[in-house]
Design a protein around this motif. Sequence first.
Motif, PDB file in Angstrom:
ATOM      1  N   CYS A 249      -4.562   8.975   6.670  1.00  0.00           N
ATOM      2  CA  CYS A 249      -4.762   8.161   5.472  1.00  0.00           C
ATOM      3  C   CYS A 249      -5.612   6.926   5.724  1.00  0.00           C
ATOM      4  O   CYS A 249      -6.138   6.331   4.779  1.00  0.00           O
ATOM      5  CB  CYS A 249      -3.427   7.758   4.862  1.00  0.00           C
ATOM      6  N   GLN A 250      -5.780   6.550   6.972  1.00  0.00           N
ATOM      7  CA  GLN A 250      -6.583   5.367   7.278  1.00  0.00           C
ATOM      8  C   GLN A 250      -8.063   5.577   6.957  1.00  0.00           C
ATOM      9  O   GLN A 250      -8.816   4.624   6.872  1.00  0.00           O
ATOM     10  CB  GLN A 250      -6.390   4.953   8.725  1.00  0.00           C
TER      11      GLN A 250
ATOM     12  N   ARG B  88      -5.693  11.166  -2.424  1.00  0.00           N
ATOM     13  CA  ARG B  88      -7.095  11.254  -2.852  1.00  0.00           C
ATOM     14  C   ARG B  88      -7.212  11.152  -4.379  1.00  0.00           C
ATOM     15  O   ARG B  88      -8.110  10.505  -4.899  1.00  0.00           O
ATOM     16  CB  ARG B  88      -7.733  12.543  -2.348  1.00  0.00           C
TER      17      ARG B  88
ATOM     18  N   LEU C 226      -9.005   6.633   4.117  1.00  0.00           N
ATOM     19  CA  LEU C 226      -9.097   6.387   2.683  1.00  0.00           C
ATOM     20  C   LEU C 226      -8.811   4.917   2.388  1.00  0.00           C
ATOM     21  O   LEU C 226      -8.128   4.249   3.156  1.00  0.00           O
ATOM     22  CB  LEU C 226      -8.086   7.264   1.939  1.00  0.00           C
ATOM     23  N   PRO C 227      -9.301   4.423   1.244  1.00  0.00           N
ATOM     24  CA  PRO C 227      -8.996   3.034   0.880  1.00  0.00           C
ATOM     25  C   PRO C 227      -7.505   2.872   0.592  1.00  0.00           C
ATOM     26  O   PRO C 227      -6.848   3.821   0.155  1.00  0.00           O
ATOM     27  CB  PRO C 227      -9.801   2.796  -0.390  1.00  0.00           C
ATOM     28  N   PRO C 228      -6.970   1.676   0.812  1.00  0.00           N
ATOM     29  CA  PRO C 228      -5.553   1.450   0.480  1.00  0.00           C
ATOM     30  C   PRO C 228      -5.345   1.519  -1.033  1.00  0.00           C
ATOM     31  O   PRO C 228      -6.255   1.236  -1.810  1.00  0.00           O
ATOM     32  CB  PRO C 228      -5.275   0.051   1.008  1.00  0.00           C
TER      33      PRO C 228
ATOM     34  N   GLN D 207     -10.543   4.182  -8.615  1.00  0.00           N
ATOM     35  CA  GLN D 207     -11.965   3.869  -8.573  1.00  0.00           C
ATOM     36  C   GLN D 207     -12.603   3.971  -9.956  1.00  0.00           C
ATOM     37  O   GLN D 207     -13.577   3.288 -10.232  1.00  0.00           O
ATOM     38  CB  GLN D 207     -12.683   4.783  -7.572  1.00  0.00           C
TER      39      GLN D 207
ATOM     40  N   GLU E 276       0.840  -1.185   0.000  1.00  0.00           N
ATOM     41  CA  GLU E 276       0.000   0.000   0.000  1.00  0.00           C
ATOM     42  C   GLU E 276       0.874   1.234   0.000  1.00  0.00           C
ATOM     43  O   GLU E 276       1.949   1.235   0.569  1.00  0.00           O
ATOM     44  CB  GLU E 276      -0.903   0.025   1.235  1.00  0.00           C
TER      45      GLU E 276
ATOM     46  N   VAL F 274      -6.720   7.497  -5.297  1.00  0.00           N
ATOM     47  CA  VAL F 274      -7.910   6.708  -4.974  1.00  0.00           C
ATOM     48  C   VAL F 274      -8.994   6.944  -6.022  1.00  0.00           C
ATOM     49  O   VAL F 274      -9.598   5.993  -6.532  1.00  0.00           O
ATOM     50  CB  VAL F 274      -8.430   7.056  -3.556  1.00  0.00           C
TER      51      VAL F 274
END
Length: 88
Positions: A51-52, A78, A54-56, A85, A3, A81
């Motif tokens: 950062c936790q 961000r 947010l998704p890894p 996505q 990650e 991510v």
Amino acid sequence: MDEVRANPQRSEGEPASTPLQTGGADNAVACRCPRCGDTFSCGARADGCWCQALPPVDPARLGDDPATASCLCPYCLRQAVELLQRTP
């Protein structure tokens, strides 16, 4: 670690992000983002980091070498991510 986030120190002793200052009550580390050069606070060595929330992010999906990947600043993480996505 696979990650981008939560990796402030390499197992080889080499910092993942460029640490600028350590310490403080929360053990946060001031780092420099490898993508934009901005400074940010990394709390991975503390009880928790921003950062936790947010998704890894898998650095290989961003085209980065997982062996040399480092923490990204809030803006760049961000953006990463959001990009991942939208990408299948």
